[in-house]
Design an enzyme around this catalytic site. Structure first.
Site, PDB file in Angstrom:
ATOM      1  N   CYS A  75       0.754  -1.560   0.434  1.00 45.06           N
ATOM      2  CA  CYS A  75       0.001   0.107  -0.052  1.00 45.06           C
ATOM      3  C   CYS A  75       0.811   0.993  -0.210  1.00 45.06           C
ATOM      4  CB  CYS A  75      -1.337   0.399   1.142  1.00 45.06           C
ATOM      5  SG  CYS A  75      -0.148  -0.163   2.781  1.00 45.06           S
ATOM      6  N   HIS A 129       0.146   6.448   2.974  1.00 43.97           N
ATOM      7  CA  HIS A 129      -0.340   5.845   4.874  1.00 43.97           C
ATOM      8  C   HIS A 129       0.505   6.981   5.417  1.00 43.97           C
ATOM      9  CE1 HIS A 129       0.450   1.997   5.456  1.00 43.97           C
ATOM     10  NE2 HIS A 129       1.390   1.938   6.123  1.00 43.97           N
TER      11      HIS A 129
END
Length: 491
Positions: A75, A129
């Protein structure tokens, strides 16, 4: 005479606007939806088991990209790459720990580009993130709910508190307790994170509409967490599926002829309490995990539907570009792996849907090879915003306007990898129309090893052809193409 005709043509273009689009550039709003760990296991991608009516409906109003690839299948790097318009090897983000602003402090991110142009930009849920306040007009909103149902979350908290009190070293991840890998609680959607996000997003749309009507367009980024582990969804979504009809992975083994190190041990999944740290994941547990993933997909689909319905009821659908993407794919036992963290098709390919008001080819799909790094210049193009000349993707607008046109010759991804007995290196992968080439390398040690898969005969990537003499010419051609890089693959 020729100059006057050209001037007339340009004048008509400016007067009438780009065909099928509003006449004033920069007046689109943007609803930017990312869904964590979402592979193309969706009805609009041809799956007949999963139930995703809302994302399917969005696809019917937009263009579906059949072959969209992330630049790294985890991610943080994937999101950083898409949101900066630059590839992981350029921004040097390969892990979960490096924030964008630490790696590239002065980069103008995608939402920041819109903010600088006068848009009201807002991030809700998981976008980057790490927090990125320079990208947004107001503080980012994050979830207040727990990953699990309130009852399970309390149970886990009590256990953690007792373990810490007994002297357990919580800095060692092996001692941590993350809870079960799945749960099917009898709770309303709004008591879980993604349900909470949908409610807040609908409230926010009402406020953003007022600003848009007053002349301030918006860029609203929503980051849904499911179907990321743990697979927690209200029981009613689990009940959409009959466990007996959930098929196991068709290829729960490493590709024949692939190096053993190309497989990982599904370490992310094994951090959950009800998953063995070392034993094989048997057929029964595999089925339950896949059931949980499907339920989580249907749960997040319902939340996406609430937001899209609200957008339509407010009349904002007529002026808002909607982009929905999964940050990377997800292994559900294929090649004996769970989660992502590799260079295979299942992990690097992810959903991408773009819906532009008035688009001519709504409801169609394109097989053009595209990369997530292309999303940034695409949205900037539609909004009429100038971009820096160092972006490493290209606008998909020509492909959206002509979905069957020739496009990129290849898509590129990578993953950092430790080669046993050699050292830290990378797996670089090239995906062409027909082939996937993976180059495993530790350059300073002179180490190079390859995988080659022919999607014309082996769509599941089950047999490595790299060492076969018959494929030597293909190997040489693809290695050259990989080393020439992404610029040479442009249309």
């Amino acid at each position: 005479m020729r100059k006057s005709v050209t001037a007339l043509a340009i004048g008509l273009f400016l007067l009438l606007g780009y065909p099928g689009h509003p006449q004033t550039p920069g007046k689109y709003n943007v609803l930017f939806i990312t869904v964590d760990d979402l592979r193309p296991l969706l009805g609009c991608y041809g799956d007949t088991l999963v139930k995703t009516p809302n994302i399917d409906k969005l696809a019917s109003r937009g263009l579906l990209f059949n072959r969209a690839y992330c630049q790294q299948a985890v991610c943080a790097p994937s999101r950083a790459s898409l949101l900066t318009g630059k590839r992981p090897e350029t921004i040097r983000i390969f892990d979960l720990e490096t924030p964008v602003r630490k790696a590239v402090p002065d980069v103008v991110t995608l939402p920041q580009l819109f903010k600088n142009a006068g848009y009201h930009t807002l991030g809700m849920g998981k976008i980057f993130h790490h927090p990125n306040p320079a990208s947004f007009s107001q503080p980012e909103w994050y979830f207040s709910k727990a990953l699990f149902s309130p009852q399970k979350a309390e149970e886990i908290k009590d256990l953690v508190d007792s373990l810490k009190a007994s002297g357990v070293d919580w800095s060692d991840w092996k001692n941590r307790r993350r809870g079960p890998a799945f749960e099917a609680p009898e709770v309303p959607d709004s008591l879980l994170m993604d349900g909470e996000l949908a409610v807040r997003a609908m409230e926010q749309l009402r406020q953003l509409k007022k600003g848009a009507e007053a002349g301030t367009p918006f860029f609203l980024a929503l980051g849904f967490l499911k179907p990321h582990l743990p697979f927690v969804a209200p029981r009613r979504y689990w009940e959409l599926y009959d466990p007996a009809r959930i098929p196991p992975a068709p290829n729960p083994y490493l590709p024949v002829g692939a190096p053993a190190y190309a497989q990982h041990s599904s370490g992310e999944l094994r951090t959950y309490d009800n998953i063995s740290k070392g034993k094989a994941i048997d057929a029964e547990l595999s089925r339950e995990l896949k059931h949980g993933y499907l339920a989580a997909v249907s749960f997040v689909d319902a939340q996406v539907g609430l937001v899209l319905d609200k957008l339509q009821r407010l009349g904002l659908d007529k002026t808002t570009i909607v982009v929905l993407w999964g940050d990377h794919g997800f292994q559900l036992g294929e090649h004996n792996m769970w989660c992502k963290h590799n260079n295979y098709e299942i992990s690097t390919r992810a959903p991408l849907i773009v819906s532009v008001p008035g688009m001519r080819h709504a409801g169609q799909a394109t097989n053009g090879l595209v990369e997530f790094v292309d999303v940034y210049p695409t949205l900037a193009d539609y909004a009429g915003l100038p971009v820096a000349n160092d972006l490493e993707g290209i606008s998909l607008r020509p492909l959206i306007e002509q979905p069957r046109r020739a496009w990129k010759k290849a898509a590129f991804s990578l993953y950092p990898w430790k080669i046993p007995g050699v050292g830290d290196g990378f797996g670089y992968t090239l995906r062409t129309d027909r082939y996937r080439l993976v180059e495993w390398t530790v350059p300073e040690k002179g180490f190079y090893e390859y995988e080659l898969y022919d999607h014309q005969t082996d769509t599941q990537e089950n047999k490595n052809l790299a060492a076969l003499p018959a494929y030597r010419p293909v190997m040489e051609r693809l290695k050259k193409q990989l080393h020439q890089g992404w610029k040479k693959a442009l249309p």
